[in-house]
Design an enzyme around this catalytic site. Structure first.
Site, PDB file in Angstrom:
ATOM      1  N   ILE A  62       0.843  -1.192   0.000  1.00 42.08           N
ATOM      2  CA  ILE A  62       0.000   0.000   0.000  1.00 42.08           C
ATOM      3  C   ILE A  62       0.880   1.245   0.000  1.00 42.08           C
ATOM      4  CG2 ILE A  62      -1.719   1.285   1.366  1.00 42.08           C
ATOM      5  CD1 ILE A  62      -2.246  -1.578   2.713  1.00 42.08           C
ATOM      6  N   CYS A  63       0.465   2.287  -0.740  1.00 45.19           N
ATOM      7  CA  CYS A  63       1.119   3.591  -0.659  1.00 45.19           C
ATOM      8  C   CYS A  63       0.062   4.671  -0.877  1.00 45.19           C
ATOM      9  CB  CYS A  63       2.285   3.710  -1.641  1.00 45.19           C
ATOM     10  SG  CYS A  63       1.792   3.835  -3.362  1.00 45.19           S
ATOM     11  N   ARG A  64       0.478   5.850  -1.266  1.00 46.97           N
ATOM     12  CA  ARG A  64      -0.461   6.962  -1.426  1.00 46.97           C
ATOM     13  C   ARG A  64      -1.348   6.789  -2.657  1.00 46.97           C
ATOM     14  NH1 ARG A  64      -0.018  11.795  -4.159  1.00 46.97           N
ATOM     15  NH2 ARG A  64      -1.454  13.411  -3.458  1.00 46.97           N
TER      16      ARG A  64
END
Length: 98
Positions: A62-64
């Site tokens: 997961i990231c932005r």
């Protein structure tokens, strides 16, 4: 590269599935809110901390927005890990945060 949408992840969490979530954003970004249960390993540290991960488990990155988690997914896949990239990242996440 395997991927899943934020809605697919939200459904799995709602169903009570035990998932291994890794948030590769920087610590200040994670402080603003992360998916409950996600472990923070900033992208720049993934290479140095991959030994902490179990190759028999599957991890959801997961990231932005999905870019950094995509790079982390490619890196871990190249070392034999089972990894899925969450597309859209936290910008698309509508579920709970902690």
């Amino acid at each position: 590269m395997k991927s899943m949408t934020t809605k697919e992840l939200e459904a799995k969490l709602a169903a009570g599935e035990a998932l291994n979530l890794i948030d590769v954003r920087e610590t200040d970004e994670v402080a603003a809110g992360k998916i409950p249960g996600a472990v923070n390993i900033p992208l720049g540290l993934v290479e140095f901390r991959m030994h902490e991960l179990d190759k028999n488990k599957e991890y959801i990155m997961i990231c932005r927005s999905g870019g950094r988690s995509g790079r982390a997914t490619e890196l871990l896949e190249s070392h034999g890990y089972k990894v899925i990239n969450m597309t859209g990242g936290m910008l698309a996440w509508e579920g709970a945060v902690e």
